[in-house]
Design a protein around this motif. Structure first.
Motif, PDB file in Angstrom:
ATOM      1  N   LEU A 223      32.135  40.078  40.803  1.00 24.79           N
ATOM      2  CA  LEU A 223      32.839  39.451  42.134  1.00 24.79           C
ATOM      3  C   LEU A 223      32.027  38.436  42.506  1.00 24.79           C
ATOM      4  O   LEU A 223      32.569  37.463  42.982  1.00 24.79           O
ATOM      5  N   ALA A 237      38.938  39.248  49.003  1.00 26.02           N
ATOM      6  CA  ALA A 237      39.219  40.253  47.764  1.00 26.02           C
ATOM      7  C   ALA A 237      38.752  41.669  48.273  1.00 26.02           C
ATOM      8  O   ALA A 237      39.596  42.484  47.828  1.00 26.02           O
ATOM      9  N   ILE A 251      38.913  43.469  39.634  1.00 28.11           N
ATOM     10  CA  ILE A 251      37.743  42.225  39.645  1.00 28.11           C
ATOM     11  C   ILE A 251      37.882  41.459  38.557  1.00 28.11           C
ATOM     12  O   ILE A 251      37.479  40.276  38.304  1.00 28.11           O
TER      13      ILE A 251
END
Length: 924
Positions: A223, A237, A251
């Motif tokens: 990530l 996120a 991810i």
């Protein structure tokens, strides 16, 4: 607002939120590697990166890391592009940490006629220099500033920053400052995207500790790699991953550039919010700041406070703006995307939301925000009414630039049907120097008034305030007086100013004070100094009564010049001393206008023949002016200096000083008449040197003639022409020259007598007496000089007689034998015997007597100034450059400039050599 009052929320709405440093807590990710990079020993730290890289959060942590360090924080936005607003916020922020900083500079900034911003900033720097403690100023979101003059001011501030002061700027883009120069001098610390990106370790701490996720090290690394350490992307996120089961799959699928990430994750975040929260976010996205009542007004709900607390607990891109958690704002990045999403989803709803916000702000007297939302609605009629309503306040606070921006956002047809707004527009156009455009708007207003008066007209005219409508004729006359002033049209200025005064209500003190002072200047320009004095003095008295002593002090120089023109020397001294006392009562020795009081006193004592007192007063005023770093009319200082230097016999140096004055001369924005042109004064000095050819060349270049129509503004030049004709007659003996001179003098005297200008009458009579003496006509000379003496004696005039040399001495001796004003005549004879004989007087090289050990030696081509000698004396000590700056109460850069000039004049390259050379020349 008086000079001593600091701005409050009534002056600048939401003031407290501007100075609030966002709180950093241990729950957030600490970034010691970046904290250590911020170096307050350098002038500037620049934190420059796009939105979402944690600039503000990093600085909040840095502030928390040093709880005892005095730090001023200013959060900026687009509404701060008004120069007065920006500098008020900046100075007030500094005052919040050091009350002694900003007292004088804020007073200057908020005065009705503020000096150039450099003078304000130099005063601020001197105040900061006097504080021994470290001072840190943080400007957050500096990218919101687009005004070039503000950037120039920040550049000036950085160039003169005292060593204990440090500036930190956080911005999405590099500011237009001299970064390369700062970088080359080692004065710049830079933190950029490469520094601000989250490292893998920081990303893991953020996702697992702050956002409450449980992610493997491999997923964190993936990530972090996909977001490239972009903090906003990681936060979005993380919000999207909450309550997901397949984090690794999410991810793996997560990729793309910043714009894609924002669009993709925003959709994820919004879709995962409860409908109530999602609806609140999209409705309040139009607000720059949020508080519960405002949110309730915009959403038509009653749960605003609870929703704001919910958003803060959920880390949903909301930032508190005060300790009480009353005001918030969305993260700029989040707000931008929310607004775009709201516009796409419900475009028809956006104008209604803006109207609700505008109404709420108006109810709470926050007119700038109310107008901004009305323009965004767009509800132009509402915006126009609000502008008219707030205009008087904005004008008093010198916010014309802001009003100009508002009005230019309105349709032109709407403005032309609103007479009050048309006059407001005319006034801001005048402030912007657009004279013809301003007149056009005044004519629009007059057409509207004609329509209102004619009941048969069907043209729609919009008036929202009857009181403003009633005062409109006075406002139009006042605006035309200002316009005539800018055009230097004296008759029109008088006409319109008198109209305005007749129409203005008695309680409109500020307008009356300004107008009556303007009228006084017009009277003086028209050759009526006594009427000008009375009118101008009335204006200054009004300002003093209003609690604005700085205006009364600043205007005393003009009042003194009128008094001198009228030949009232004792009154000139009295009003200057009274203003000096008023300045002392303000507790500020360098209020604008205070140095000029010494200048006016110097002129008065010079006229009375007390050259020692005149020189000392000039020195005192010049020292004060330099200490305060005030600009003012610099050329006047050189003119008075040249006259004193010439009186001491050093005419050549006086001519050089007049040349300097000519280089510094500028036309003042207010019509202060130039009644003593520099070129004419230079021609008079040439006559004292018997350089008749140069004087005649001046006559030719100036196109002056004895047949000219006379005016007060050219009286000094015509009187100089008469003196040149007399000198030419003494050389050539041509009777026609003397005839021309006497005829011109007769006309000048009649004009001065018609307007009762005593000062002019005395000087004309003196020249007339000299003309008769030149042709050996004592029967004409004696009664003429007797009349001059009778008028001059009560005021103690000396200079007019003493500087005339042998011809005047012969006349005075003849007067003495006739027992005319015997004591006064003897005093003049004594003064004339020594006038101009002190060729090596200290004033010719203007340094204090305590520093001077004789005139500059021949080997020193250009003498050192007073300030340069003071710096040179301190160079001969153990003091460092910053310590010398503090000793002299100036900026360090000013000391460096003086030092470079000293090296150049002494022809040396370093401090030790300068001291050695100075000792050789007996300068220290």
């Amino acid at each position: 607002m008086t000079a001593s009052v600091r701005p409050t929320t009534s002056d600048f709405p939401l003031l407290a939120t501007k100075f609030y440093c966002p709180q950093w807590s241990a729950d957030l990710v600490s970034r010691p590697r970046l904290i250590d990079l911020i170096n307050p020993q350098r002038k500037l730290t620049l934190v420059s990166a796009p939105a979402g890289f944690g600039k503000t959060t990093l600085l909040a942590e840095w502030v928390t890391s040093f709880p005892l360090r005095p730090i001023a924080w200013v959060s900026l936005d687009t509404s701060d592009n008004d120069q007065t607003v920006f500098w008020t916020y900046l100075i007030t922020a500094l005052q919040n940490i050091h009350p002694s900083i900003g007292t004088r500079s804020l007073s200057l900034l908020q005065s009705p006629q503020p000096p150039p911003i450099e003078s304000v900033l130099m005063t601020l720097l001197n105040e900061a220099t006097a504080v021994e403690a470290e001072v840190v100023l943080i400007l957050d979101d500096y990218h919101a500033i687009e005004t070039e003059t503000i950037h120039h001011g920040i550049g000036f501030l950085l160039s003169h920053l005292p060593p204990q002061m440090h500036l930190i700027i956080a911005s999405r883009a590099d500011p237009p400052l001299a970064l390369a120069r700062l970088r080359s001098y080692g004065d710049l610390t830079e933190l950029r995207v490469s520094d601000l990106r989250f490292t893998p370790e920081e990303a893991a701490a953020f996702l697992n500790q702050v956002m409450g996720l449980t992610i493997s090290a491999a997923d964190v690394a993936a990530l972090e790699k996909r977001t490239e350490g972009w903090i906003a992307g990681l936060q979005l996120a993380a919000l999207s991953m909450q309550r997901r089961e397949d984090l690794s799959g999410f991810i793996t699928a997560f990729s793309g550039d910043d714009r894609y990430i924002v669009d993709y994750l925003l959709e994820e975040v919004l879709q995962r919010q409860p409908e109530r929260v999602r609806h609140f976010l999209l409705q309040t996205a139009i607000l720059e700041r949020l508080t519960s009542d405002l949110c309730d007004a915009v959403t038509h709900q009653t749960d605003g406070q609870a929703m704001l607390e919910t958003l803060e607990r959920g880390n949903l891109f909301i930032i508190p703006l005060d300790n009480q958690r009353q005001w918030y704002r969305y993260h700029h990045l989040f707000a931008d995307v929310l607004q775009a999403h709201a516009l796409t989803e419900s475009p028809a709803r956006i104008p209604h939301l803006h109207k609700r916000a505008s109404a709420w702000y108006e109810q709470h007297d926050l007119y700038a925000e109310a107008i901004r939302h009305a323009l965004a609605a767009p509800d132009f009629e509402r915006a126009a009414g609000l502008i008219e309503q707030v205009w008087p306040t904005m004008r008093r606070r010198q916010r014309e630039t802001t009003v100009f921006g508002w009005i230019t956002s309105l349709p032109d047809a709407l403005i032309r049907h609103r007479p009050v707004l048309s006059v407001v527009y005319a006034l801001v156009l005048l402030n912007d120097g657009q004279l013809d455009a301003a007149e056009s708007r005044l004519q629009d207003a007059e057409r509207c008034l004609a329509v209102i008066a004619d009941s048969t007209e069907s043209l729609a005219v919009v008036v929202t305030d009857e009181a403003q409508l009633q005062s409109l004729p006075a406002s139009i006359a006042n605006a035309r007086a200002y316009r005539a002033t800018a055009l230097r049209d004296v008759p029109s200025t008088v006409t319109y100013a008198q109209q305005a005064l007749a129409l203005l209500p008695a309680d409109e003190e500020y307008e009356r004070g300004t107008t009556v002072a303007l009228l006084g200047l017009a009277y003086w320009t028209d050759g009526k100094p006594e009427a000008g004095y009375d009118s101008f003095a009335e204006g200054l008295a009004i300002f003093k009564h209003m609690g604005l002593p700085q205006i009364a002090i600043g205007g005393t120089l003009i009042l003194a010049q009128m008094s001198l023109a009228q030949g009232r020397l004792h009154r000139t001294i009295q009003i200057c001393e009274q203003s000096l006392q008023l300045a002392a009562e303000q507790g500020d020795p360098v209020l604008p206008g205070t140095p000029e009081l010494y200048l006016a006193l110097s002129e008065a004592y010079y006229e009375q023949g007390d050259l020692a007192a005149a020189s000392q007063l000039w020195q005192s005023g010049e020292t004060l002016r330099q200490q305060a770093s005030l600009s003012g009319a610099k050329f006047l200082w050189r003119v008075v200096q040249a006259r004193l230097t010439a009186a001491e016999g050093n005419v050549e140096t006086a001519l050089d000083q007049l040349h300097q004055a000519e280089q510094l001369y500028y036309k003042a924005p207010m019509p202060v008449p130039n009644v003593r042109p520099i070129a004419a004064l230079r021609a008079r000095l040439w006559l004292r040197q018997e350089r008749l050819t140069e004087a005649l060349n001046w006559v030719s270049d100036s196109t002056l003639s004895v047949d000219d129509e006379l005016s007060y503004l050219q009286e000094y030049e015509h009187l100089t022409l008469a003196q040149i004709l007399i000198a030419q007659y003494r050389r050539d003996g041509t009777d026609a020259l003397m005839h021309q001179a006497l005829e011109l003098l007769t006309r000048l005297l009649a004009a001065a007598e018609a307007q009762e200008r005593t000062g002019s009458i005395i000087e004309i009579l003196v020249v007339q007496a000299l003309a008769y003496e030149a042709k050996a006509d004592l029967t004409g000379a004696i009664p003429t000089l007797e009349r001059a003496l009778t008028l001059a004696e009560p005021e103690g005039y000396v200079r007019l007689f003493a500087e005339c040399g042998a011809p005047m001495v012969r006349l005075l001796q003849a007067i003495k034998t006739r027992n005319i004003t015997p004591a006064y005549t003897q005093r003049l004879l004594t003064a004339a015997a020594s006038w101009g004989q002190q060729s090596k007087a200290p004033f010719s090289n203007p340094v204090p007597l305590s520093l001077s050990k004789g005139s500059a030696p021949p080997s020193l081509i250009e003498p050192l100034s007073q300030r340069e000698l003071e710096v040179l004396r301190l160079l001969n000590t153990e003091l460092s450059g910053p310590e010398i700056a503090r000793e002299l109460v100036v900026a360090l850069s000013t000391v460096r400039t003086h030092t470079k000039r000293i090296y150049s004049k002494l022809n040396v390259t370093n401090r030790r050599a300068a001291v050695k050379r100075a000792i050789e020349l007996d300068l220290i």
